[in-house]
Scaffold this motif. Structure first.
Motif, PDB file in Angstrom:
ATOM      1  N   VAL A   1     -22.901  -2.219 -54.708  1.00  0.00           N
ATOM      2  CA  VAL A   1     -24.258  -2.262 -55.047  1.00  0.00           C
ATOM      3  C   VAL A   1     -24.819  -3.434 -55.945  1.00  0.00           C
ATOM      4  CG1 VAL A   1     -25.883  -0.922 -56.784  1.00  0.00           C
ATOM      5  CG2 VAL A   1     -24.332   0.337 -55.230  1.00  0.00           C
ATOM      6  N   PRO A   2     -23.897  -3.931 -56.827  1.00  0.00           N
ATOM      7  CA  PRO A   2     -24.282  -5.189 -57.360  1.00  0.00           C
ATOM      8  C   PRO A   2     -24.340  -6.506 -56.263  1.00  0.00           C
ATOM      9  CG  PRO A   2     -22.591  -4.197 -58.591  1.00  0.00           C
ATOM     10  CD  PRO A   2     -22.647  -3.544 -57.252  1.00  0.00           C
ATOM     11  N   SER A   3     -23.797  -6.345 -55.228  1.00  0.00           N
ATOM     12  CA  SER A   3     -23.753  -7.459 -54.154  1.00  0.00           C
ATOM     13  C   SER A   3     -24.991  -7.278 -53.414  1.00  0.00           C
ATOM     14  CB  SER A   3     -22.619  -7.476 -53.299  1.00  0.00           C
ATOM     15  OG  SER A   3     -21.504  -7.574 -53.809  1.00  0.00           O
ATOM     16  N   LEU A   4     -25.495  -6.007 -53.022  1.00  0.00           N
ATOM     17  CA  LEU A   4     -26.718  -5.930 -52.318  1.00  0.00           C
ATOM     18  C   LEU A   4     -27.886  -6.203 -53.008  1.00  0.00           C
ATOM     19  CD1 LEU A   4     -25.661  -2.346 -50.576  1.00  0.00           C
ATOM     20  CD2 LEU A   4     -25.890  -4.630 -49.431  1.00  0.00           C
ATOM     21  N   VAL A   5     -27.766  -5.838 -54.324  1.00  0.00           N
ATOM     22  CA  VAL A   5     -29.046  -6.109 -55.299  1.00  0.00           C
ATOM     23  C   VAL A   5     -29.103  -7.848 -55.327  1.00  0.00           C
ATOM     24  CG1 VAL A   5     -29.611  -5.765 -57.729  1.00  0.00           C
ATOM     25  CG2 VAL A   5     -28.867  -4.068 -56.532  1.00  0.00           C
ATOM     26  N   ARG A   6     -27.958  -8.410 -55.543  1.00  0.00           N
ATOM     27  CA  ARG A   6     -28.185  -9.848 -55.806  1.00  0.00           C
ATOM     28  C   ARG A   6     -28.652 -10.451 -54.494  1.00  0.00           C
ATOM     29  NH1 ARG A   6     -23.173  -9.525 -58.030  1.00  0.00           N
ATOM     30  NH2 ARG A   6     -21.958  -9.757 -56.260  1.00  0.00           N
ATOM     31  N   GLN A   7     -28.373  -9.827 -53.373  1.00  0.00           N
ATOM     32  CA  GLN A   7     -28.809 -10.424 -52.140  1.00  0.00           C
ATOM     33  C   GLN A   7     -30.415  -9.890 -51.867  1.00  0.00           C
ATOM     34  OE1 GLN A   7     -26.793  -9.433 -48.845  1.00  0.00           O
ATOM     35  NE2 GLN A   7     -24.849 -10.713 -49.256  1.00  0.00           N
ATOM     36  N   GLY A   8     -30.913  -9.010 -52.893  1.00  0.00           N
ATOM     37  CA  GLY A   8     -32.403  -8.939 -52.661  1.00  0.00           C
ATOM     38  C   GLY A   8     -33.015  -7.647 -52.037  1.00  0.00           C
ATOM     39  N   HIS A   9     -31.698  -6.806 -51.614  1.00  0.00           N
ATOM     40  CA  HIS A   9     -32.068  -5.616 -51.146  1.00  0.00           C
ATOM     41  C   HIS A   9     -32.392  -4.551 -52.101  1.00  0.00           C
ATOM     42  CE1 HIS A   9     -30.210  -6.793 -47.514  1.00  0.00           C
ATOM     43  NE2 HIS A   9     -29.166  -7.320 -47.897  1.00  0.00           N
ATOM     44  N   THR A  10     -33.369  -3.455 -51.922  1.00  0.00           N
ATOM     45  CA  THR A  10     -33.845  -2.318 -52.624  1.00  0.00           C
ATOM     46  C   THR A  10     -32.646  -1.186 -52.289  1.00  0.00           C
ATOM     47  OG1 THR A  10     -36.188  -3.100 -52.321  1.00  0.00           O
ATOM     48  CG2 THR A  10     -35.699  -0.550 -53.077  1.00  0.00           C
ATOM     49  N   VAL A  11     -31.934  -0.989 -53.508  1.00  0.00           N
ATOM     50  CA  VAL A  11     -30.804  -0.082 -53.407  1.00  0.00           C
ATOM     51  C   VAL A  11     -31.044   1.184 -53.931  1.00  0.00           C
ATOM     52  CG1 VAL A  11     -28.360   0.010 -53.907  1.00  0.00           C
ATOM     53  CG2 VAL A  11     -29.317  -2.164 -53.351  1.00  0.00           C
ATOM     54  N   PHE A  12     -30.814   2.175 -53.453  1.00  0.00           N
ATOM     55  CA  PHE A  12     -30.932   3.741 -53.720  1.00  0.00           C
ATOM     56  C   PHE A  12     -29.625   4.227 -53.989  1.00  0.00           C
ATOM     57  CE2 PHE A  12     -34.905   2.661 -51.842  1.00  0.00           C
ATOM     58  CZ  PHE A  12     -35.858   3.296 -52.618  1.00  0.00           C
ATOM     59  N   ALA A  13     -28.834   4.374 -55.134  1.00  0.00           N
ATOM     60  CA  ALA A  13     -27.401   4.754 -55.030  1.00  0.00           C
ATOM     61  C   ALA A  13     -27.366   6.118 -55.568  1.00  0.00           C
ATOM     62  CB  ALA A  13     -26.853   3.808 -55.865  1.00  0.00           C
ATOM     63  N   THR A  14     -26.349   7.164 -55.117  1.00  0.00           N
ATOM     64  CA  THR A  14     -26.135   8.300 -55.523  1.00  0.00           C
ATOM     65  C   THR A  14     -25.042   8.604 -56.251  1.00  0.00           C
ATOM     66  OG1 THR A  14     -24.712   9.181 -53.558  1.00  0.00           O
ATOM     67  CG2 THR A  14     -27.109   9.092 -53.118  1.00  0.00           C
ATOM     68  N   THR A  15     -25.194   9.701 -57.278  1.00  0.00           N
ATOM     69  CA  THR A  15     -24.143  10.352 -57.940  1.00  0.00           C
ATOM     70  C   THR A  15     -24.287  11.782 -57.662  1.00  0.00           C
ATOM     71  OG1 THR A  15     -23.085  10.627 -59.832  1.00  0.00           O
ATOM     72  CG2 THR A  15     -25.145  10.047 -59.976  1.00  0.00           C
ATOM     73  N   ARG A  16     -23.163  12.790 -58.135  1.00  0.00           N
ATOM     74  CA  ARG A  16     -23.824  14.074 -58.066  1.00  0.00           C
ATOM     75  C   ARG A  16     -24.011  14.331 -59.579  1.00  0.00           C
ATOM     76  NH1 ARG A  16     -17.983  15.961 -55.999  1.00  0.00           N
ATOM     77  NH2 ARG A  16     -17.865  13.859 -56.787  1.00  0.00           N
ATOM     78  N   SER A  17     -23.883  13.671 -60.496  1.00  0.00           N
ATOM     79  CA  SER A  17     -23.843  13.825 -61.841  1.00  0.00           C
ATOM     80  C   SER A  17     -25.008  13.225 -62.750  1.00  0.00           C
ATOM     81  CB  SER A  17     -22.348  13.610 -62.528  1.00  0.00           C
ATOM     82  OG  SER A  17     -22.591  13.624 -63.814  1.00  0.00           O
ATOM     83  N   PRO A  18     -25.912  14.101 -63.280  1.00  0.00           N
ATOM     84  CA  PRO A  18     -26.963  13.098 -64.079  1.00  0.00           C
ATOM     85  C   PRO A  18     -26.579  12.503 -65.017  1.00  0.00           C
ATOM     86  CG  PRO A  18     -27.450  15.788 -63.593  1.00  0.00           C
ATOM     87  CD  PRO A  18     -25.795  15.487 -63.235  1.00  0.00           C
ATOM     88  N   THR A  19     -25.133  12.645 -65.649  1.00  0.00           N
ATOM     89  CA  THR A  19     -24.746  12.082 -66.740  1.00  0.00           C
ATOM     90  C   THR A  19     -24.294  10.529 -66.418  1.00  0.00           C
ATOM     91  OG1 THR A  19     -22.488  12.688 -66.389  1.00  0.00           O
ATOM     92  CG2 THR A  19     -23.862  14.004 -67.990  1.00  0.00           C
ATOM     93  N   ARG A  20     -24.201  10.396 -65.011  1.00  0.00           N
ATOM     94  CA  ARG A  20     -23.894   9.049 -64.401  1.00  0.00           C
ATOM     95  C   ARG A  20     -25.202   8.028 -63.931  1.00  0.00           C
ATOM     96  NH1 ARG A  20     -18.847   9.283 -60.691  1.00  0.00           N
ATOM     97  NH2 ARG A  20     -17.923   7.315 -61.984  1.00  0.00           N
ATOM     98  N   VAL A  21     -26.408   8.802 -64.178  1.00  0.00           N
ATOM     99  CA  VAL A  21     -27.457   8.073 -63.732  1.00  0.00           C
ATOM    100  C   VAL A  21     -27.555   6.616 -64.258  1.00  0.00           C
ATOM    101  CG1 VAL A  21     -30.125   8.035 -63.952  1.00  0.00           C
ATOM    102  CG2 VAL A  21     -28.934  10.010 -62.963  1.00  0.00           C
ATOM    103  N   ARG A  22     -27.362   6.661 -65.683  1.00  0.00           N
ATOM    104  CA  ARG A  22     -27.456   5.408 -66.560  1.00  0.00           C
ATOM    105  C   ARG A  22     -26.718   4.385 -65.991  1.00  0.00           C
ATOM    106  NH1 ARG A  22     -30.091   2.241 -68.319  1.00  0.00           N
ATOM    107  NH2 ARG A  22     -29.278   0.838 -70.065  1.00  0.00           N
TER     108      ARG A  22
END
Ligand SMILES: NC(=O)c1ccc[n+]([C@@H]2O[C@H](COP(=O)([O-])OP(=O)(O)OC[C@H]3O[C@@H](n4cnc5c(N)ncnc54)[C@H](OP(=O)(O)O)[C@@H]3O)[C@@H](O)[C@H]2O)c1
Length: 277
Positions: A17-38
């Motif tokens: 995720v951080p590599s893609l963000v650094r390259q300027g991509h718009t990244v949507f990343a998943t988790t099953r847990s609301p407590t991990r959103v942050r």
């Protein structure tokens, strides 16, 4: 590019995720847990809470994100239960690929490299899967289902070797590192391949531009536990492990295809990579 990372906080997601963000991509990343959103927000990803086994919810979330690529970095290894992981590979991948197809997105997926029939002859991507295996038959069946679904939708599958490095089982504080230090590590004599986790993560980023197909992401030096076991244990401050001969001879795996595609791991062998643990 709009990229959906399925499994944003797993051993690969946290790196990719951080590599893609650094390259300027718009990244949507998943988790099953609301407590991990942050935690996803801290990686500068747009968080999505979804379970791939909930087909309808996963599909809805995928369509809303309108991805061009979906990275399938889902495993269920936290509990060490191979059954749930095989189920995720088979059933979860169907859900993920179906949703990606409906969104018009390409899939790049994670698989494993220890999937070919035992032999001393090196395997490459054209070598058939070991479908007749005793155990781990469930594992191979799950891999076969995942790979068929992804290749069938013209995606890319990266067959990664055993990961080592921070956050993996082969780390000082990981499952095997702790066992080595407790004097209870048992390693298989069977030949297998390793890859450093950051090197493997880089392959997922590069694979956005690779053609559809299977690619082995392993280092240059397949080896059995008699060789790598003592080196790993020494690297994490442990005692030499016991070696288990009950798992056959294993199989060396080639990485020629990945290298031809431009993948250039910083640790060409576990020999040098383990010294950084
Ligand atoms: N090639 C290899 O050797 C290899 C490959 C992968 C992992 N491992 C080992 O396995 C250990 C654990 O791996 P890990 O840290 O990546 O954890 P993991 O528990 O296997 O989870 C990986 C990712 O999959 C997601 N996930 C699992 N089930 C899901 C489902 N039903 N729906 C949606 N998402 C789901 C998790 O998301 P949430 O939990 O956030 O919901 C997480 O992001 C690592 O330390 C590593 O050593 C080895």
């Amino acid at each position: 590019m709009r990229i959906r990372v399925a499994g944003g906080l797993g051993v690969f997601g946290r790196r990719v995720v951080p590599s893609l963000v650094r390259q300027g991509h718009t990244v949507f990343a998943t988790t099953r847990s609301p407590t991990r959103v942050r935690a996803l927000e801290q990686l500068d990803a747009h968080p999505i809470v979804a379970d791939v086994l909930d087909d309808e919810a996963w599909d809805g979330a995928t369509q809303r994100a309108r991805p061009e690529v979906v990275l399938h970095l889902l495993t269920d290894l936290g509990t060490g239960d191979p059954t749930s992981n095989a189920h995720l590979r088979a059933v979860g991948t169907q859900s993920l690929v179906g949703a990606a197809d409906r969104a018009g997105a390409r899939v790049v997926a994670e698989s494993i490299s220890w999937v070919n029939p035992p032999s001393s002859a090196p395997a490459d991507e054209a070598t058939p899967l070991y479908l007749q295996a005793g155990e781990p038959r469930r594992t191979i069946a799950g891999v076969a289902a995942l790979e068929a679904a992804v290749i069938g939708s013209h995606g890319v599958v990266l067959r990664c070797g055993q990961l080592y490095g921070p956050g993996t089982w082969f780390a000082r504080e990981g499952r095997h590192g702790l066992a080595a230090r407790a004097g209870s590590l048992v390693v298989p004599s069977a030949v297998a391949s390793f890859v450093e986790a950051d090197d493997a993560a880089r392959a997922f980023v590069q694979a956005l531009a690779w053609p559809s197909g299977l690619v082995n992401i392993v280092d240059d030096e397949p080896a059995g536990g008699r060789e790598w076991g003592p080196a790993f244990a020494a690297a994490v401050g442990g005692t030499p492990p016991q070696v288990d001969d009950s798992n056959g001879i294993g199989r060396p795996v080639r990485n020629r295809a990945a290298r031809q595609l431009g993948w250039d791991p910083s640790a060409a062998s576990w020999r040098e990579g383990f010294t950084q643990l």
